[in-house]
Design a protein around this motif. Structure first.
Motif, PDB file in Angstrom:
ATOM      1  N   HIS A  95     -22.237 -33.055   5.068  1.00  0.00           N
ATOM      2  CA  HIS A  95     -20.954 -33.640   5.466  1.00  0.00           C
ATOM      3  C   HIS A  95     -19.993 -33.676   4.280  1.00  0.00           C
ATOM      4  O   HIS A  95     -18.828 -33.295   4.400  1.00  0.00           O
ATOM      5  CB  HIS A  95     -21.147 -35.057   6.010  1.00  0.00           C
ATOM      6  N   GLU A  98     -18.607 -30.287   3.541  1.00  0.00           N
ATOM      7  CA  GLU A  98     -17.606 -29.891   4.536  1.00  0.00           C
ATOM      8  C   GLU A  98     -16.249 -30.514   4.240  1.00  0.00           C
ATOM      9  O   GLU A  98     -15.208 -29.872   4.392  1.00  0.00           O
ATOM     10  CB  GLU A  98     -18.069 -30.317   5.929  1.00  0.00           C
ATOM     11  N   PHE A  99     -16.247 -31.757   3.789  1.00  0.00           N
ATOM     12  CA  PHE A  99     -14.999 -32.482   3.600  1.00  0.00           C
ATOM     13  C   PHE A  99     -14.433 -32.361   2.186  1.00  0.00           C
ATOM     14  O   PHE A  99     -13.404 -32.963   1.879  1.00  0.00           O
ATOM     15  CB  PHE A  99     -15.192 -33.961   3.947  1.00  0.00           C
ATOM     16  N   LEU A 101     -15.650 -33.447  -0.702  1.00  0.00           N
ATOM     17  CA  LEU A 101     -15.777 -34.679  -1.476  1.00  0.00           C
ATOM     18  C   LEU A 101     -16.567 -34.438  -2.763  1.00  0.00           C
ATOM     19  O   LEU A 101     -17.450 -33.578  -2.801  1.00  0.00           O
ATOM     20  CB  LEU A 101     -16.491 -35.743  -0.643  1.00  0.00           C
ATOM     21  N   GLU A 119      -8.415 -38.069   8.465  1.00  0.00           N
ATOM     22  CA  GLU A 119      -8.200 -36.978   9.420  1.00  0.00           C
ATOM     23  C   GLU A 119      -9.048 -37.256  10.660  1.00  0.00           C
ATOM     24  O   GLU A 119     -10.170 -37.748  10.559  1.00  0.00           O
ATOM     25  CB  GLU A 119      -8.628 -35.643   8.793  1.00  0.00           C
ATOM     26  N   THR A 202     -19.548 -28.395  12.385  1.00  0.00           N
ATOM     27  CA  THR A 202     -19.116 -27.941  11.067  1.00  0.00           C
ATOM     28  C   THR A 202     -20.001 -26.766  10.659  1.00  0.00           C
ATOM     29  O   THR A 202     -20.820 -26.293  11.430  1.00  0.00           O
ATOM     30  CB  THR A 202     -19.195 -29.073  10.033  1.00  0.00           C
ATOM     31  N   LEU A 295     -10.717 -38.266   3.770  1.00  0.00           N
ATOM     32  CA  LEU A 295     -10.867 -37.039   2.994  1.00  0.00           C
ATOM     33  C   LEU A 295      -9.947 -37.083   1.782  1.00  0.00           C
ATOM     34  O   LEU A 295      -9.018 -37.900   1.715  1.00  0.00           O
ATOM     35  CB  LEU A 295     -10.481 -35.825   3.851  1.00  0.00           C
TER      36      LEU A 295
END
Length: 299
Positions: A95, A98-99, A101, A119, A202, A295
């Motif tokens: 995760h 994907e974002f 971070l 988002e 994702t 995000l």
């Protein structure tokens, strides 16, 4: 951000979760943000505490850990207005990847949460006969990949990525085609033999394997990746390409996009976000706009 709830998994990343939580909470305090810590005795207790925090009111539910603890939080956050914040401290961190971070700097991740840029994204939903729905953020796996997860969960050694890799090798020795019955959207059922079927909200699972490289978290669709080879050599050749997403260019790989699918395959479990969902059959769907997630600001 004035008040955040922090759900921590101290055991994430082989103990990194506890340190990451301490760093993040310290940073929130430095920024003048009130923090409520949420640490359950077990998964069920943690879920109860999350529900209590959401009912009491909070500006964000901040999860410290990996994809497993994020998965737990999604069960309460799906369909609500409270955003998810992430302080990465897991082994896979799909995760967080994907974002975009920061995965090695909890203080920097806390700064992202404090900025509060959220988002709205889709989530996947799994409906299993006789069971409540399960929400997921990344990928639902079925087939060879879920057999690998079954084996990984039975192993006690080694830790981390190496255990998963050894499970892959062990399952390759037993590789076989699996008989699926798939119904995509309103189409007719398809009976076919495949090695695996993955549904991506994702792009990645398993710590960076881009099994669904074209997945868009906001398009209202799930990307479907299917492989149809029982050749160990071909699967070994395919495996390294998954990290770049180039496997979808191979003849043995089929891709499509769906809003919903019925997935049937005897003796196979479904996993989502790396967590066991239960045996097939299941119905898996994309649910548009089901989650707000914090995000890094754009621009």
């Amino acid at each position: 951000m004035e008040r955040v709830s922090v759900l921590a998994n101290p055991t994430s990343g082989h103990g990194n979760g506890e340190h990451a939580a301490e760093v993040a909470i310290t940073r929130f305090h430095q920024l003048g943000i009130d923090v409520r810590a949420v640490v359950g005795r077990d998964a069920a207790h943690a879920r109860e505490l999350v529900d209590e925090e959401l009912a009491a009111g909070t500006d964000a539910m901040v999860v410290v850990g990996g994809d497993g603890i994020i998965h737990l939080a999604l069960q309460s956050l799906a369909g609500g207005d409270v955003p998810l914040g992430i302080i990465p401290a897991g082994t896979g961190n799909d995760h967080a990847r994907e974002f975009g971070l920061p995965t090695k700097d909890p203080a920097a991740a806390a700064d992202v949460v404090a900025a509060g840029w959220a988002e709205t994204i889709d989530l996947g939903r799994v409906d299993r006969d006789g069971a409540p729905p399960t929400w997921f953020g990344s990928v639902m796996a079925s087939g060879f990949d879920s057999l690998v997860s079954d084996r990984t969960n039975r192993m006690t050694w080694p830790h981390g990525r190496m255990r998963y890799n050894l499970a892959i090798v062990a399952e390759l020795t037993k590789l076989r085609m699996l008989h699926y019955r798939l119904t995509f959207d309103d189409g007719d059922p398809i009976e076919t033999d495949l090695t695996l079927v993955a549904f991506g909200n994702t792009r990645s699972y398993g710590g960076g394997m881009r099994i669904c490289p074209g997945a868009d978290r906001s398009d209202g669709l799930l990307d479907v990746t299917m492989t149809n080879s029982a050749s160990r050599l071909k699967l070994i050749t395919l495996f390294p390409k998954v990290f770049s997403g180039k496997h979808v260019e191979l003849d043995e790989v089929i891709t499509t996009r769906v809003r919903t699918a019925r997935v049937e395959c005897p003796g196979i479990n479904a996993y989502a976000d790396g967590e066991l969902i239960g045996p097939l059959p299941v119905t898996v769907s994309a649910v548009p706009g089901a989650l707000r997630v914090i995000l890094p600001p754009v621009g």
